[in-house]
Design a protein around this motif. Structure first.
Motif, mmCIF file in Angstrom:
data_model
loop_
_atom_site.group_PDB
_atom_site.id
_atom_site.type_symbol
_atom_site.label_atom_id
_atom_site.label_comp_id
_atom_site.label_asym_id
_atom_site.label_seq_id
_atom_site.Cartn_x
_atom_site.Cartn_y
_atom_site.Cartn_z
ATOM 1 N N MET A 1 -43.088 -4.436 -38.127
ATOM 2 C CA MET A 1 -43.586 -3.283 -37.395
ATOM 3 C C MET A 1 -44.911 -2.843 -38.025
ATOM 4 O O MET A 1 -45.046 -2.828 -39.239
ATOM 5 N N ASN A 2 -45.870 -2.469 -37.154
ATOM 6 C CA ASN A 2 -47.117 -2.003 -37.736
ATOM 7 C C ASN A 2 -47.117 -0.485 -37.888
ATOM 8 O O ASN A 2 -46.291 0.224 -37.332
ATOM 9 N N ILE A 3 -48.049 -0.018 -38.691
ATOM 10 C CA ILE A 3 -48.128 1.391 -39.065
ATOM 11 C C ILE A 3 -48.297 2.297 -37.857
ATOM 12 O O ILE A 3 -47.721 3.387 -37.805
ATOM 13 N N GLU A 4 -49.052 1.838 -36.876
ATOM 14 C CA GLU A 4 -49.323 2.669 -35.707
ATOM 15 C C GLU A 4 -48.040 3.139 -35.021
ATOM 16 O O GLU A 4 -47.974 4.241 -34.499
ATOM 17 N N LYS A 5 -47.001 2.318 -35.058
ATOM 18 C CA LYS A 5 -45.735 2.682 -34.410
ATOM 19 C C LYS A 5 -44.920 3.674 -35.246
ATOM 20 O O LYS A 5 -44.073 4.384 -34.714
ATOM 21 N N ALA A 6 -45.155 3.725 -36.545
ATOM 22 C CA ALA A 6 -44.354 4.575 -37.428
ATOM 23 C C ALA A 6 -45.023 5.903 -37.778
ATOM 24 O O ALA A 6 -44.345 6.865 -38.096
ATOM 25 N N MET A 7 -46.340 5.954 -37.705
ATOM 26 C CA MET A 7 -47.077 7.137 -38.179
ATOM 27 C C MET A 7 -46.910 8.341 -37.260
ATOM 28 O O MET A 7 -46.509 8.215 -36.108
ATOM 29 N N HIS A 8 -47.242 9.513 -37.795
ATOM 30 C CA HIS A 8 -47.404 10.712 -36.977
ATOM 31 C C HIS A 8 -48.786 10.619 -36.362
ATOM 32 O O HIS A 8 -49.783 10.516 -37.088
ATOM 33 N N LYS A 9 -48.868 10.630 -35.058
ATOM 34 C CA LYS A 9 -50.173 10.519 -34.403
ATOM 35 C C LYS A 9 -50.932 11.836 -34.511
ATOM 36 O O LYS A 9 -50.356 12.909 -34.477
ATOM 37 N N GLY A 10 -52.234 11.698 -34.639
ATOM 38 C CA GLY A 10 -53.080 12.874 -34.762
ATOM 39 C C GLY A 10 -53.007 13.416 -36.178
ATOM 40 O O GLY A 10 -51.970 13.339 -36.823
ATOM 41 N N ALA A 11 -54.116 13.884 -36.670
ATOM 42 C CA ALA A 11 -54.139 14.462 -38.012
ATOM 43 C C ALA A 11 -55.266 15.473 -38.071
ATOM 44 O O ALA A 11 -56.352 15.236 -37.551
ATOM 45 N N THR A 12 -54.979 16.580 -38.688
ATOM 46 C CA THR A 12 -55.982 17.606 -38.892
ATOM 47 C C THR A 12 -56.676 17.321 -40.207
ATOM 48 O O THR A 12 -56.035 16.917 -41.179
ATOM 49 N N TRP A 13 -57.970 17.525 -40.240
ATOM 50 C CA TRP A 13 -58.659 17.426 -41.517
ATOM 51 C C TRP A 13 -59.603 18.599 -41.648
ATOM 52 O O TRP A 13 -59.910 19.269 -40.668
ATOM 53 N N LYS A 107 -62.631 3.165 -38.057
ATOM 54 C CA LYS A 107 -62.590 4.023 -39.249
ATOM 55 C C LYS A 107 -62.436 5.502 -38.915
ATOM 56 O O LYS A 107 -62.932 6.372 -39.615
ATOM 57 N N ARG A 108 -61.731 5.777 -37.828
ATOM 58 C CA ARG A 108 -61.438 7.155 -37.419
ATOM 59 C C ARG A 108 -60.031 7.518 -37.859
ATOM 60 O O ARG A 108 -59.105 6.714 -37.728
ATOM 61 N N LEU A 109 -59.862 8.745 -38.344
ATOM 62 C CA LEU A 109 -58.548 9.238 -38.728
ATOM 63 C C LEU A 109 -57.717 9.438 -37.462
ATOM 64 O O LEU A 109 -58.104 10.199 -36.578
ATOM 65 N N VAL A 110 -56.593 8.741 -37.373
ATOM 66 C CA VAL A 110 -55.771 8.817 -36.165
ATOM 67 C C VAL A 110 -54.338 9.275 -36.431
ATOM 68 O O VAL A 110 -53.580 9.494 -35.496
ATOM 69 N N GLY A 111 -53.974 9.410 -37.698
ATOM 70 C CA GLY A 111 -52.625 9.838 -37.996
ATOM 71 C C GLY A 111 -52.348 9.891 -39.479
ATOM 72 O O GLY A 111 -53.230 9.669 -40.298
ATOM 73 N N MET A 112 -51.090 10.196 -39.796
ATOM 74 C CA MET A 112 -50.624 10.231 -41.182
ATOM 75 C C MET A 112 -49.305 9.466 -41.252
ATOM 76 O O MET A 112 -48.488 9.540 -40.329
ATOM 77 N N LEU A 113 -49.127 8.747 -42.334
ATOM 78 C CA LEU A 113 -47.874 8.038 -42.594
ATOM 79 C C LEU A 113 -47.235 8.683 -43.815
ATOM 80 O O LEU A 113 -47.851 8.750 -44.882
ATOM 81 N N SER A 114 -46.023 9.189 -43.647
ATOM 82 C CA SER A 114 -45.347 9.886 -44.743
ATOM 83 C C SER A 114 -44.112 9.109 -45.186
ATOM 84 O O SER A 114 -43.647 8.199 -44.504
ATOM 85 N N LEU A 115 -43.590 9.535 -46.309
ATOM 86 C CA LEU A 115 -42.358 8.960 -46.822
ATOM 87 C C LEU A 115 -41.240 9.057 -45.785
ATOM 88 O O LEU A 115 -40.484 8.120 -45.584
ATOM 89 N N SER A 116 -41.169 10.188 -45.079
ATOM 90 C CA SER A 116 -40.107 10.319 -44.072
ATOM 91 C C SER A 116 -40.337 9.379 -42.890
ATOM 92 O O SER A 116 -39.374 8.856 -42.326
ATOM 93 N N ASP A 117 -41.610 9.137 -42.510
ATOM 94 C CA ASP A 117 -41.888 8.167 -41.445
ATOM 95 C C ASP A 117 -41.374 6.790 -41.847
ATOM 96 O O ASP A 117 -40.753 6.078 -41.058
ATOM 97 N N VAL A 118 -41.654 6.429 -43.091
ATOM 98 C CA VAL A 118 -41.224 5.129 -43.601
ATOM 99 C C VAL A 118 -39.706 5.030 -43.582
ATOM 100 O O VAL A 118 -39.139 4.031 -43.152
ATOM 101 N N SER A 119 -39.029 6.101 -44.015
ATOM 102 C CA SER A 119 -37.570 6.031 -44.085
ATOM 103 C C SER A 119 -36.925 5.865 -42.710
ATOM 104 O O SER A 119 -35.836 5.334 -42.600
ATOM 105 N N HIS A 120 -37.621 6.301 -41.660
ATOM 106 C CA HIS A 120 -37.090 6.161 -40.305
ATOM 107 C C HIS A 120 -37.428 4.821 -39.655
ATOM 108 O O HIS A 120 -36.837 4.456 -38.655
#
Length: 140
Positions: A1-13, A107-120
């Motif tokens: 599975m690639n990161i795009e499917k697991a990450m939280h989409k969108g990110a504030t900076w 190279k655009r910020l499109v999301g965040m990958l967290s420990l909880s995303d990984v665990s799911h």
């Protein structure tokens, strides 16, 4: 599975000149523990809830006068949308981080990958390895 499917989409900076009181309010409102810091359309650091506590509050500093640049962790580690979740896990283990900004091919910020995303989204074995690596106690 690639990161795009697991990450939280969108990110504030935030910019490096954002007051930390505003950043703390964003974290509380959105129930998040990390916010990327960007300047000139590039990621330059990350502020975690831990950064706010350990860098802003000790030594009598006035949190009302501090900006993101004063407390952020400089340098940025990130992953890319097309990488595998296994690659991200190994990278998180190596860097001992619990969250990674995710950038796309432009190279655009499109999301965040967290420990909880990984665990799911990863196997129990890989998730367990990551938790053990990033949750180990700090040695003094």
């Amino acid at each position: 599975m690639n990161i795009e499917k697991a990450m939280h989409k969108g990110a504030t900076w935030v910019s490096p000149d954002t007051p930390i009181t505003e950043i703390a309010a964003m974290m509380k409102k959105d129930d998040i523990g990390a916010i990327p810091v960007g300047e000139n359309d590039r990621l330059i650091g990350m502020i975690t809830d831990r950064d706010l506590v350990l860098r802003a509050l000790p030594n009598g500093r006035d949190p009302g006068k501090l900006k993101a640049r004063d407390v952020m962790t400089k340098g940025i580690v990130y992953c890319k949308t097309d990488q595998s979740i296994e690659d991200a896990i190994h990278f998180m283990e190596d860097k001992k981080v619990r969250r990674l900004p995710v950038i796309d091919k432009d190279k655009r910020l499109v999301g965040m990958l967290s420990l909880s995303d990984v665990s799911h989204h990863a196997s129990r074995e890989l998730s367990g390895e990551l938790v053990k690596a990033v949750a180990s106690p700090h040695m003094h």
